[in-house]
Design an enzyme around this catalytic site. Structure first.
Site: not given
Length: 219
Positions: A43-44, A87
């Site tokens: 997704t990043a 993160h």
């Protein structure tokens, strides 16, 4: 979630030789530059590609895949021009002397109004509706139990975290484990559908089937 997207980091706040404050959203400083990413199937990376398509004229240069924990040192040491991080790096990149060039989640939220779909637990439909409801209920119960007693899971979290500082772990959990974790709701489903639809339009993923994501409210 919201406010929890990947960041693009650089050593300097003006990688293109022009103040980013003056240039605003025209982040041409990354044009033709080398960018490290943790994966090209994440997704990043999708959010990064969508952002770059909007704000980096001419596109970035080489994309280099490297392990997540190596990206910030690589940017710091000048091995790459920029790095896409996820993160707990949101809370620790300043320790490497790095600067946040752009927030992928902020761009996504501003252009769509939707939260960011960062991850999912996947189960096959062939398991049957009853089993799927049980799995969903079990996951939801687990999340809520962790909210009620955060100390119970702390040792496990710290054992497996990249960043071992308990304060960082708490901030990380507080940001990424949120109301969408317990229940996607209509906004959550719209976010997943929106991301995959936009990514397909960029040729990054196959087109989304009409019935691929049906919203199923809680019983």
């Amino acid at each position: 979630g919201r406010g929890c997207g990947p960041l693009v980091l650089t050593r300097e706040p003006d990688v293109g030789g022009t103040s980013l404050l003056e240039r605003g959203r025209e982040l041409g400083g990354l044009t033709g530059r080398t960018v490290a990413v943790p994966s090209e199937k994440s997704t990043a990376y999708l959010l990064f590609r969508l952002w770059a398509a909007d704000v980096v004229p001419g596109g970035v240069g080489e994309v280099v895949v490297m392990p997540f924990h190596e990206i910030m040192p690589a940017v710091r040491d000048g091995k790459v021009d920029a790095g896409l991080v996820i993160h707990e790096a949101r809370f620790t990149y300043q320790q490497y002397g790095l600067h946040s060039l752009a927030d992928m989640g902020e761009h996504w939220e501003q252009t769509t109004g939707l939260p960011i779909p960062l991850g999912a637990i996947i189960a096959k439909r062939s398991l049957g509706a009853d089993t799927l409801r049980l799995l969903a209920a079990s996951a939801r119960t687990s999340v809520r139990a962790a909210w009620d007693d955060p100390e119970a899971s702390r040792p496990y979290v710290l054992e497996h975290a990249q960043e071992m500082d308990p304060a960082v772990a708490d901030r990380h959990i507080g940001l990424y484990v949120n109301e969408f974790t317990a229940d996607l709701g209509e906004d959550g489903y719209a976010a997943v559908r929106g991301l995959l639809t936009r990514a397909a339009a960029e040729g990054l993923v196959p087109p989304l089937g009409r019935d691929a994501l049906g919203f199923v409210p809680q019983a």
